[in-house]
Design an enzyme around this catalytic site. Structure first.
Site, short mmCIF file in Angstrom:
data_model
loop_
_atom_site.label_atom_id
_atom_site.label_comp_id
_atom_site.label_asym_id
_atom_site.label_seq_id
_atom_site.Cartn_x
_atom_site.Cartn_y
_atom_site.Cartn_z
N SER A 242 0.83 -1.19 0.00
CA SER A 242 0.00 0.00 0.00
C SER A 242 0.87 1.26 0.00
O SER A 242 1.72 1.41 -0.88
CB SER A 242 -0.95 -0.08 1.20
OG SER A 242 -2.01 0.82 1.08
N ASP A 467 -8.65 -3.83 -6.77
CA ASP A 467 -8.29 -3.17 -5.51
C ASP A 467 -8.85 -1.75 -5.51
O ASP A 467 -8.67 -1.00 -6.47
CB ASP A 467 -6.77 -3.17 -5.37
CG ASP A 467 -6.27 -2.58 -4.06
OD1 ASP A 467 -7.08 -2.13 -3.23
OD2 ASP A 467 -5.04 -2.58 -3.87
N HIS A 496 -6.99 -5.92 -0.83
CA HIS A 496 -5.92 -4.93 -0.68
C HIS A 496 -4.82 -5.54 0.16
O HIS A 496 -4.98 -5.76 1.36
CB HIS A 496 -6.47 -3.67 -0.02
CG HIS A 496 -5.46 -2.57 0.10
ND1 HIS A 496 -4.86 -2.01 -1.00
CD2 HIS A 496 -4.94 -1.92 1.18
CE1 HIS A 496 -4.03 -1.06 -0.61
NE2 HIS A 496 -4.05 -1.00 0.72
#
Length: 594
Positions: A242, A467, A496
Site C-alpha cells: 500500500s 483493488d 488490498h
C-alpha cells in the site's frame, strides 16, 4: 474504473499538462492545482549529502538488538533496537530522532541467509513493528519460507508509535461517537466539517513550526536508506504494501544504486500530478465499484440473507440501517458514521463480506448486536492514542508531501461532481483529507518517480485488479516509470494486500525473494474464490468475522473479519489479539491506511 471515466477525465483536465511544482491560479474545479506558499523541491543536494552522511554514521554504529519494551507487546524471540536519523536531512548534525525497529532472525542454515528483509505495511501512519510475528503466527507458509533466509525486520516510521510520535488532537475527542454520514451533506454540514478540519490542522505540530517539513515520503525513503546501512546491507531487500509501495518507488528513484530485491504489493500511483488530492478523488471511484461488488454478492445469496435479489435492494437495507442508528444510536455511541466505517471493510477484503452481510441481515431481523460489535468505538486509552497518532501521521505526511487546493469552492465542486457517481466514500474521503486545505506548514513537490533503463534490478509489482484503496492504474504507472519492473496481477480480485493469501502469487514472491527468479514477463494469477455466506445456526449467535480474530494492524475502522489495511496477512503490534474490533468512530478524520 470505467464506471465513471468521464468524471475522472474532467477532474484531471488541466492538471495532466501542469509540470510538478508549477503554480496554478484558477479556482474552479478541474483546473490547474493551486500551490500553497512554501512549496519546496522534493530532494536537494544538501539532503542527498545528509542521507549519505547519516547512512555512514548508522553503518558504523550498527544496531544494539535486545529485548523489546513491554509496551510493544512483542514477545521473544522478537528483538528490538533503534537507529538515529536526522530530523532534517539538509542539516544532518542538527536535531535527531530514534527510529524503532524489530526483528526475528533467519531460521535457516547460515549459508542460505540473505540478511534483512524490511517491511512497511502502509499508511501513512502504519506501524510495521510486528512484521517479525508473521512467520510465527500467520498461517500462510510464504512467511515461514522467507524467514528461512531473511531476518524479518519491521520499523515504526518517523512520527509513528515509539518513533517520536506526533499528535494533532486529544485522542479521547478523536474517537468519540456517534457521528453521522449525511446523504448528501448539507451546506451547513460541509461548513462544520471544514471548521473541524481547520481546527485539526492547526493542532498538528508541523503546522505549529515544530519539525515542520520533517514528516514526508522522501524523508521516509531516506530513513529506509539509513536503516539499510545500519543493518549492514549494501542493497535494500524490501516488501512494501500500500503506501509502503510509494516509499519503495521514491526510494528507488533517490537511491537506485542501493536497491536489491523489492516487492511492491498493492501499488500507489506515484504520478506527481495526482499525489495526493486527485488520487484520493479517483480512489472514491474504485471504492464505489468494490461496494457494488459486495452488494451484488449479497444479492446472489438472497436465500441466505433475505436482503433482496438486487444490489439496489441491498443498498436500501443498508440505508435503512444508517437511518435507524442516526435516529437512535446504538448504546449512544454508534451512528451512521461508525457503521459506515465498519462497512468500508468490505471494500478492502473479501473475507469481510460474509460477516458484513450477516450483520445487516440480523439488524433487519431486529438484532443489532452484530452491527454494534463491529462498529462500537474503542475506549481503551492506549488504543485511542495509537489510532489518533496514526491519523496525525497520515495527515502530516499527505499534507506535507504535495500542494493541495486552497479554495473551498474547488473542493466542493470536485467532490460534489464525484459523489454523483461514487456516493459511498467520496465525502468521507473529503473529510479525511480536508485538513490539507488549511495546511500552513511546508509542502513539497512530489518526487517524480523514474529510473533510466538498466538503472534498477527487476522490481516485482503485485496487484489485485479490482483493488479499491490502490487502484490497478498505480501498478501500471510504476511499471512504466521504473523500467524492468514485472507485474503479477491477481485477476478478478479486489483484496488490498495480496501477499500471504494467493498461492500462485506467493510462489512467485517466494522465488523472487529467495532465488532472485523473475517471471519472464507480466503474469496473471487467478483470484481467490468468492467467500461463502455465513449460514445461521438455529439458537446460536452469528459470528461477526468469517475467519475469527486473526491478528491484524490497527484498523482505520472496525469491521467484519480481517482488518482492512494491508491484506489478511498484515499484523502490527497494536493489532495483536484482544484489541481488534475497536474502531475510532472519529467524525471525519479517520486514517485511510494505503
Amino acid at each position: 474504473m470505467a464506471v465513471a471515466a468521464g468524471v475522472a477525465v474532467a477532474l484531471l483536465a488541466g492538471t495532466a499538462g501542469t509540470p510538478a511544482g508549477a503554480t496554478g491560479t484558477s479556482e474552479g474545479p478541474g483546473t490547474a492545482r493551486e500551490r500553497a506558499p512554501g512549496t519546496t523541491a522534493p530532494d536537494s543536494p544538501a539532503e542527498a549529502a545528509g542521507a549519505r552522511l547519516a547512512a555512514d554514521r548508522a553503518e558504523r554504529a550498527g544496531i544494539d538488538w535486545g529485548p523489546c519494551d513491554p509496551a510493544t507487546r512483542l514477545p521473544e524471540p522478537v528483538e528490538c533496537g533503534t537507529v538515529t536519523v536526522p530530523v532534517d536531512y539538509a542539516d544532518p548534525s542538527g536535531d535527531s530522532l530514534d527510529l524503532h525497529l524489530s526483528r526475528v532472525t533467519a531460521s535457516g542454515p547460515a549459508k542460505e541467509r540473505r540478511g534483512a528483509l524490511l517491511y512497511n505495511p502502509g499508511g501513512p501512519g502504519g506501524n510495521g513493528m510486528s512484521f517479525p510475528l508473521f512467520p510465527l503466527r500467520l498461517a500462510a507458509p510464504v512467511w515461514r519460507d522467507l524467514n528461512t533466509a531473511y531476518d524479518m525486520v519491521g520499523w515504526a516510521p518517523r512520527g509513528v508509535g515509539p518513533s517520536a510520535p506526533v499528535s494533532c488532537t486529544d485522542p479521547e475527542l478523536f474517537g468519540r461517537g456517534p457521528g453521522v454520514v449525511p446523504r448528501p451533506p448539507s451546506e451547513e454540514f460541509k461548513r462544520e466539517m471544514d471548521r473541524r478540519a481547520a481546527e485539526y490542522a492547526a493542532g498538528c505540530p508541523a503546522n505549529r513550526g515544530e519539525w515542520a517539513g520533517a514528516h514526508t515520503t522522501p524523508n521516509n525513503a531516506r530513513d529506509l536508506y539509513v536503516l539499510r546501512a545500519a543493518l549492514g546491507r549494501e542493497r535494500l531487500d524490501y516488501l512494501g504494501v500500500s503506501y509502503g509501495t510509494y516509499i519503495g518507488s521514491v526510494y528507488a528513484t533517490l537511491f537506485p544504486e542501493a536497491v536489491g530485491r523489492m516487492v511492491l504489493d498493492s501499488v500507489v500511483d506515484p504520478d506527481p500530478v495526482t499525489i495526493w488530492y486527485d488520487s484520493n478523488l479517483l480512489q472514491s471511484l474504485a471504492f464505489e465499484s468494490r461496494w457494488s461488488d459486495w452488494k451484488e454478492w449479497v444479492a446472489r445469496h438472497h436465500d441466505v440473507h433475505g436482503l433482496g435479489e438486487t444490489a439496489r435492494d441491498v443498498q436500501r437495507a443498508f440505508e435503512a440501517l444508517l437511518d435507524a442508528v442516526d435516529a437512535e444510536p446504538l448504546e449512544g455511541v454508534v451512528g451512521s458514521k461508525e457503521v459506515h466505517e465498519a462497512y468500508l471493510s468490505v471494500a478492502y477484503a473479501d473475507a469481510a463480506w460474509p460477516g458484513a452481510a450477516a450483520a445487516l441481515a440480523a439488524f433487519a431481523a431486529g438484532d443489532p448486536e452484530p452491527v454494534l460489535r463491529a462498529s462500537r468505538p474503542g475506549t481503551d486509552p492506549a488504543g485511542m492514542v495509537r489510532r489518533e497518532n496514526s491519523n496525525a501521521v497520515y495527515t502530516t505526511v499527505e499534507c506535507s508531501d504535495a500542494p493541495w487546493p486552497r479554495s473551498w469552492e474547488r473542493w466542493d465542486a470536485d467532490h460534489s461532481m464525484m459523489a454523483r457517481q461514487a456516493p459511498f466514500e467520496t465525502w468521507e474521503n473529503a473529510w479525511l483529507n480536508l485538513p490539507c486545505r488549511h495546511w500552513t506548514g511546508p509542502q513539497n513537490r512530489p518526487v517524480d518517480v523514474q529510473a533510466g533503463p538498466g538503472a534498477l534490478p527487476p522490481i516485482l509489482l503485485v496487484q489485485a485488479d479490482r483493488d479499491a484503496a490502490t487502484p490497478a492504474r498505480g501498478a501500471s504507472e510504476v511499471a512504466r516509470r521504473l523500467p524492468g519492473s514485472v507485474l503479477v496481477a491477481e485477476e478478478g480480485a479486489g483484496n488490498h494486500g495480496v501477499t500471504g493469501g494467493n498461492a500462485c502469487v506467493d510462489a512467485l514472491i517466494r522465488a523472487y525473494l529467495l532465488d532472485g527468479s523473475v517471471p519472464a514477463g507480466d503474469t496473471v494469477c487467478a483470484g481467490r474464490a468468492e467467500p461463502e455466506p455465513l449460514r445461521p445456526v438455529a439458537g446460536e449467535p452469528e459470528p461477526v468475522g468469517a475467519d475469527g480474530p486473526e491478528p491484524g494492524p490497527e484498523p482505520r475502522s472496525p469491521g467484519f473479519g480481517p482488518t482492512p489495511v494491508a491484506g489478511p496477512a498484515a499484523l502490527l503490534a497494536e493489532g495483536l489479539p484482544g484489541v481488534l474490533g475497536n474502531g475510532t468512530g472519529a467524525p471525519g478524520f479517520v486514517p485511510l491506511l494505503r
